[in-house]
Design a protein around this motif. Structure first.
Motif, short mmCIF file in Angstrom:
data_model
loop_
_atom_site.label_atom_id
_atom_site.label_comp_id
_atom_site.label_asym_id
_atom_site.label_seq_id
_atom_site.Cartn_x
_atom_site.Cartn_y
_atom_site.Cartn_z
N TRP A 153 0.83 -1.21 0.00
CA TRP A 153 0.00 0.00 0.00
C TRP A 153 0.86 1.24 0.00
CZ3 TRP A 153 -5.32 0.46 -0.13
CH2 TRP A 153 -6.04 -0.73 -0.02
N ILE A 156 1.83 2.74 6.02
CA ILE A 156 0.71 2.26 6.84
C ILE A 156 0.73 2.99 8.19
CG2 ILE A 156 -0.38 0.24 7.90
CD1 ILE A 156 0.91 -1.49 5.78
N LEU A 238 -3.30 3.12 4.44
CA LEU A 238 -3.97 2.01 5.12
C LEU A 238 -3.72 2.18 6.62
CD1 LEU A 238 -5.30 -0.88 4.75
CD2 LEU A 238 -2.98 -1.79 4.86
N ARG A 257 -9.36 2.69 4.69
CA ARG A 257 -9.44 1.26 4.98
C ARG A 257 -8.67 1.00 6.28
NH1 ARG A 257 -7.22 -4.03 2.62
NH2 ARG A 257 -8.36 -5.35 4.02
N TYR A 478 -1.37 -6.89 4.50
CA TYR A 478 -0.97 -5.50 4.24
C TYR A 478 -0.66 -5.27 2.76
CZ TYR A 478 -0.80 -5.76 9.26
OH TYR A 478 -1.14 -5.97 10.57
#
Ligand code: NAD
Length: 493
Positions: A153, A156, A238, A257, A478
């Motif tokens: 992503w 995080i 994320l 999310r 992840y």
């Protein structure tokens, strides 16, 4: 003449550029991922850092996210072998420095059982899932070949609980870096120093070996506001939340999310067919671990009337100290607070993770040295049943039937969908309870921790995402899926 692939040339050029940009002088082979040691400059450290090196220590969220963004981009230019090295470095620190780091965590948080703190870090070092969990799906057919790859992503945003500050950060870091991400963590304020110190050690090692700093960034003065800033930051793509109901609700409102490893309140059912001595040993082992701080630990036990007396005797034989119902009521009044805003009763923070002796002192009783668990009869409607107590004081409830025991167990779990346990020799009962509970982890005839890689098969982790459904988090948790399609070609059969 040796053939040099485009990919190899690209990686070599990139490595040189990164060394020029960061001032790093170590050497890493893009093929093997091994590095030559960097020259020593400071006493006690072999790390040569450019002036701007932060080793993941930030007070400002924007700066932390910017640094983690750069780190993640650098990571993406490295091979999988180098991600593996990064994961191994974090794991090694957890194992090799477990005693010192565990002691620091205990000294700062004063929660749980001192001797279990290093053990938890060693377990992270031995079992945290890394690059070996990354896999690619492939579809091959008349219309060619399609690959589905697990992509990172980016940055995080991570929230960690006070109950396992560094173990959660370390476990998350291994998972997330294996998947190609970096992270910015807002630790619990009462576990901030150990989180920052751990991140510093990780970043120093990563920088020394790979020349990348700030893959594991931490807000050193964390607040609810800094958590909110992370939740809102456009470059945080994320969220990974490990904590109680409040932070889970806050993250779910963020519009991003969120992978939420929220609270649990694991019930245990003991039926008439159970091996009572084994059940007692397992309940004792699971419930006393780190003074019941783990979200997965046994929190209340439902026993059918047929074996009630024998089961309580087995608990005493296993080493637990039996309290009277009046003493359980007294502790309930002192240690559990009523819920607010219609929420469930909750633990009084003063007693979370406390030693059994603390509760004995409250009652003015003497318990044998070495006794790690207090237990006693309560009704199903009792503060110790309703609350996720996180204390080595376990209520036992006498039930008229197996069905009633399961009904109470479902009620006490509050729909968290976290963990439940059965002790039984009857497969029908296991199936009945497994379906009724619908929990992420369901353990049969073992301690609850067996469901998290400790004494049972399978990997473990410190973030068990129940309400959002990811289960025990791994690197794949992840990632996001990306698809690459070759039409009508490359199928070789
Ligand atoms: P907590 O909810 O008090 O705090 C957790 C984290 O959330 C901390 O970093 C805290 O600073 C932050 N936080 C709290 N409210 C917030 C808000 N409104 N906005 C932003 N951040 C906020 O929990 P704790 O006492 O640190 O940890 C114990 C809880 O965590 C228990 O409920 C336990 O079951 C749960 N837990 C769950 C798992 C799991 O894997 N499911 C693992 C460990 C702990």
């Amino acid at each position: 003449m040796t053939q040099v692939s485009d990919q190899l040339v690209r990686e070599m050029v990139q490595n040189v550029l990164e060394r020029v940009q960061t001032g790093w002088s170590g050497r890493v082979s893009p093929v093997t991922g091994t590095a030559a040691p960097a020259p020593v400059t400071a006493p006690g450290s072999s790390v040569v850092a450019p002036a701007a090196s932060r080793f993941g220590q930030f007070t400002d969220v924007n700066e932390a996210v910017a640094a983690a963004t750069n780190a993640q981009r650098a990571l993406m230019r490295r091979s999988l072998a180098q991600r593996q090295i990064a994961c191994d470095l974090i794991r090694q620190i957890c194992i090799q420095q477990a005693d010192r780091l565990g002691e620091m965590e205990y000294e700062e948080t004063r929660l749980g059982h001192r001797a279990h703190k290093p053990e938890k870090l060693v377990l992270v070092g031995q079992t945290a899932p890394g690059v070996e969990f990354m896999k690619t799906e492939c579809f091959s057919g008349d219309h060619g070949i399609t690959l589905e790859e697990h992509a990172p992503w980016g940055v995080i945003g991570v929230i960690t609980p006070v109950t396992h500050s560094l173990p959660t950060l370390a476990n998350n870091a291994v998972n997330m870096i294996a998947a190609g991400n970096s992270l910015v963590c807002n630790p619990h304020p009462s576990g901030k120093r150990i989180a920052a110190h751990g991140a510093k050690l990780f970043n120093q090692a990563l920088y020394e070996k790979l020349g990348i700093d700030n893959l594991v960034s931490v807000i050193t003065e964390p607040t609810i506001e800094s958590a909110q800033e992370i939740f809102r930051h456009p470059d945080v793509r994320l969220l990974s939340i490990t904590g109680g109901p409040g932070v889970v609700a806050a993250a779910m409102k963020s519009g991003k999310r969120a992978i939420c490893a929220g609270p649990g309140n694991p019930p245990v059912v003991v039926d008439a067919s159970a091996d009572l001595n084994n059940a007692a040993r397992c309940i004792y082992e699971g419930a006393v671990y780190d003074n019941n701080l783990l979200c997965i630990s046994e929190k209340q036990v439902y026993v059918v009337a047929e074996v009630w007396d024998a089961m309580l005797a087995a608990m005493e034989a296993a080493g637990a100290c039996r309290l009277t119902p009046q003493q359980m009521d007294q502790l309930g009044r002192l240690c559990i607070e009523p819920g607010t805003d219609g929420g469930h009763a909750r633990a009084n923070r003063k007693f979370v993770g406390a030693e059994p002796q603390v509760f004995a002192d409250l009652l003015g009783i003497t318990i044998p040295a070495g006794c790690r668990m207090l237990f006693g009869q309560t009704p199903h409607e009792h503060p110790f049943v309703e609350a996720e107590q996180m204390m080595p004081v376990i209520p036992f409830i006498r039930c008229e039937s197996f069905e009633q025991a399961v009904e109470f167990a479902v009620d006490s779990e509050h729909g968290f969908g976290h963990t439940s346990v059965i002790h039984s020799r009857l497969v029908d009962h296991m199936t009945y309870m497994g379906k009724a509970m619908d929990t992420t982890i369901f353990v049969k005839n073992g301690p609850s921790v067996a469901g998290d890689g400790s004494g049972g098969e399978g990997y473990g982790g410190y973030s068990i995402a129940c309400s959002t459904g990811e289960g025990i988090c791994t690197p794949l948790t992840y990632t996001r899926l990306r698809r690459c399609v070759m039409v009508d070609n490359l199928r070789i059969i």
